[in-house]
Write an enzyme that holds these catalytic residues in place. Structure first.
Site, PDB file in Angstrom:
ATOM      1  N   ARG A   1      12.578  -5.401  -5.004  1.00 13.46           N
ATOM      2  CA  ARG A   1      11.726  -5.638  -6.325  1.00 13.46           C
ATOM      3  C   ARG A   1      11.972  -4.225  -6.913  1.00 13.46           C
ATOM      4  NH1 ARG A   1       6.086  -7.812  -3.990  1.00 13.46           N
ATOM      5  NH2 ARG A   1       6.930  -6.642  -2.136  1.00 13.46           N
TER       6      ARG A   1
ATOM      7  N   LYS B   1       5.571  -1.168  -3.709  1.00 11.82           N
ATOM      8  CA  LYS B   1       4.749  -0.984  -2.563  1.00 11.82           C
ATOM      9  C   LYS B   1       4.435   0.569  -2.394  1.00 11.82           C
ATOM     10  CE  LYS B   1       4.246  -3.533   0.227  1.00 11.82           C
ATOM     11  NZ  LYS B   1       3.174  -4.363   0.484  1.00 11.82           N
TER      12      LYS B   1
ATOM     13  N   TYR C   1       0.994  -1.379  -5.028  1.00 11.82           N
ATOM     14  CA  TYR C   1       0.404  -2.255  -3.982  1.00 11.82           C
ATOM     15  C   TYR C   1       0.217  -1.055  -2.917  1.00 11.82           C
ATOM     16  CZ  TYR C   1       1.179  -6.688  -5.891  1.00 11.82           C
ATOM     17  OH  TYR C   1       1.420  -8.154  -6.760  1.00 11.82           O
TER      18      TYR C   1
ATOM     19  N   HIS D   1      -2.618  -1.315   0.003  1.00 13.23           N
ATOM     20  CA  HIS D   1      -3.207  -1.768   1.078  1.00 13.23           C
ATOM     21  C   HIS D   1      -3.738  -0.628   2.046  1.00 13.23           C
ATOM     22  CE1 HIS D   1      -2.210  -5.815  -0.027  1.00 13.23           C
ATOM     23  NE2 HIS D   1      -0.889  -5.409  -0.494  1.00 13.23           N
TER      24      HIS D   1
ATOM     25  N   GLU E   1      -4.006  -4.519  -5.657  1.00 15.67           N
ATOM     26  CA  GLU E   1      -4.474  -5.741  -5.203  1.00 15.67           C
ATOM     27  C   GLU E   1      -5.896  -5.534  -5.270  1.00 15.67           C
ATOM     28  OE1 GLU E   1      -4.087  -2.273  -2.045  1.00 15.67           O
ATOM     29  OE2 GLU E   1      -2.741  -3.003  -3.698  1.00 15.67           O
TER      30      GLU E   1
ATOM     31  N   ASP F   1      -0.556  -7.136   5.673  1.00 18.58           N
ATOM     32  CA  ASP F   1      -0.570  -5.967   4.891  1.00 18.58           C
ATOM     33  C   ASP F   1      -1.844  -5.290   4.758  1.00 18.58           C
ATOM     34  OD1 ASP F   1       1.307  -4.509   3.572  1.00 18.58           O
ATOM     35  OD2 ASP F   1       1.968  -6.133   2.178  1.00 18.58           O
TER      36      ASP F   1
END
Length: 352
Positions: free
Chosen positions: A15, A74, A93, A95, A117, A268
């Protein structure tokens, strides 16, 4: 503002954070866009697609991390964490509850890091939802694949209304976006699907979409009773910004028949299946005690073209707000702040 998009470095992560159309919008708003060479390639976007709308392509990762705002998909890898600077903005993201080493590095680098998120609008998570939907569907595709005998599965066809001998049975733990999409897809294939959640509202909403689903409030005894006849378990439990609770014990897992599959979408956030280990797209599954375990931490990366388009559309308004220096006054953006100036901001991280 100077905005940069690095190439993703997580294993087989294809991505890219923003499409050329989104980049063009930001440039027309007066911002400078830098893209690392080939960052969009695996999503079907060439360097020249970005150059055509005014972005600058750079070869060196260090040049990318000179920008004021880093937008990626990420969490940053070690080589990226080392390049972050105080006062920079990072939007992706994260996490962090599941990646304490990343949290430590972000605190040390004194950046302002915002997590897709946890960004919240009217109690919903609009930047998590599209990727959760993709992950839910991919989870079912993986379950189908790893139930096959060539993957040491039980040799069970999960779907098929014609299958009068063994209609596949799927247990979904969680009726959020990911769990709902998994349940709807498995049901559409013809599987018998059981969904458990602690929210009656979520279960009712799901049942309205498909009355073939067997939805129930979370009941550990009932789940335990079902397990010996279940072919695939899909764990999809979310607590915003925090580690996922363990909703399927090791003892319960051992009630499944040999060759069955467990998929943990929540990996995740530490995983909601007790004892499960994270996997990646090079080796999505591992076998233990005769079961196939799947816990890919970037599940939507399997469909980067679709996932990129959905993600870019979702995040672009918030990237624009950050670039327009609205962080201090925008209450929605503030819900995404994980760390700032060496301090933990998000309440869920303070509890960990």
């Amino acid at each position: 503002m100077k905005i940069a998009i690095p190439r993703e470095r997580k294993t087989l992560e294809g991505r890219v954070a923003l499409t050329p159309d989104a980049v063009e919008l930001l440039i027309k708003a007066g911002h400078e866009l830098i893209l690392e060479h080939d960052a969009g390639l695996n999503s079907g976007y060439q360097n020249q697609d970005y150059q055509a709308v005014g972005a600058k392509i750079v070869e060196n990762l260090a040049d990318v991390y000179q920008a004021d705002l880093i937008v990626k998909v990420k969490e940053p890898m070690p080589e990226e964490l080392a390049l972050l600077k105080p006062q920079q903005l990072l939007f992706c993201y994260l996490h962090l509850a599941a990646y304490p080493h990343v949290l430590t590095a972000l605190l040390q680098q004194q950046v302002t890091a915002l997590a897709f998120e946890t960004l919240t609008v009217n109690h919903r998570l609009p930047l998590l939802a599209p990727m959760s939907a993709v992950a839910g569907r991919i989870a079912v595709q993986l379950a189908i694949q790893y139930l096959q005998k060539n993957h040491q599965g039980a040799g069970v066809l999960l779907g098929g209304h014609f299958n009068i001998y063994h209609r596949g049975k799927v247990l979904v733990l969680g009726a959020g976006v990911a769990g709902s999409q998994a349940a709807l897809m498995a049901s559409a294939l013809g599987a018998e699907v059981f969904v458990f959640d602690k929210s009656l509202e979520a279960l009712d909403a799901l049942y309205q979409k498909d009355s073939n689903l067997q939805v129930q409030l979370f009941d550990e005894a009932k789940i335990t009773q079902l397990l010996p006849n279940i072919d695939a378990v899909i764990g999809a439990v979310l607590i915003k910004g925090a580690n996922a609770p363990k909703v399927l014990s090791i003892a319960q897992q051992q009630l499944l028949a040999k060759g069955r599959v467990i998929v943990d979408i929540a990996i995740d956030q530490g995983g909601c299946i007790e004892g499960i280990a994270a996997t990646d797209w090079q080796q999505p599954a591992y076998q233990k005690n005769g079961l196939n375990y799947i816990a890919v931490s970037n599940m939507p990366a399997a469909v980067p073209r679709t996932a990129t388009q959905l993600l870019s559309q979702a995040i672009t308004p918030y990237v624009l707000a950050l670039a327009n220096e609205k962080l201090a006054t925008d209450e929605i953006l503030q819900t995404a702040i994980a760390v700032q100036n060496g301090k933990i901001i998000h309440p869920a991280l303070q509890k960990n």
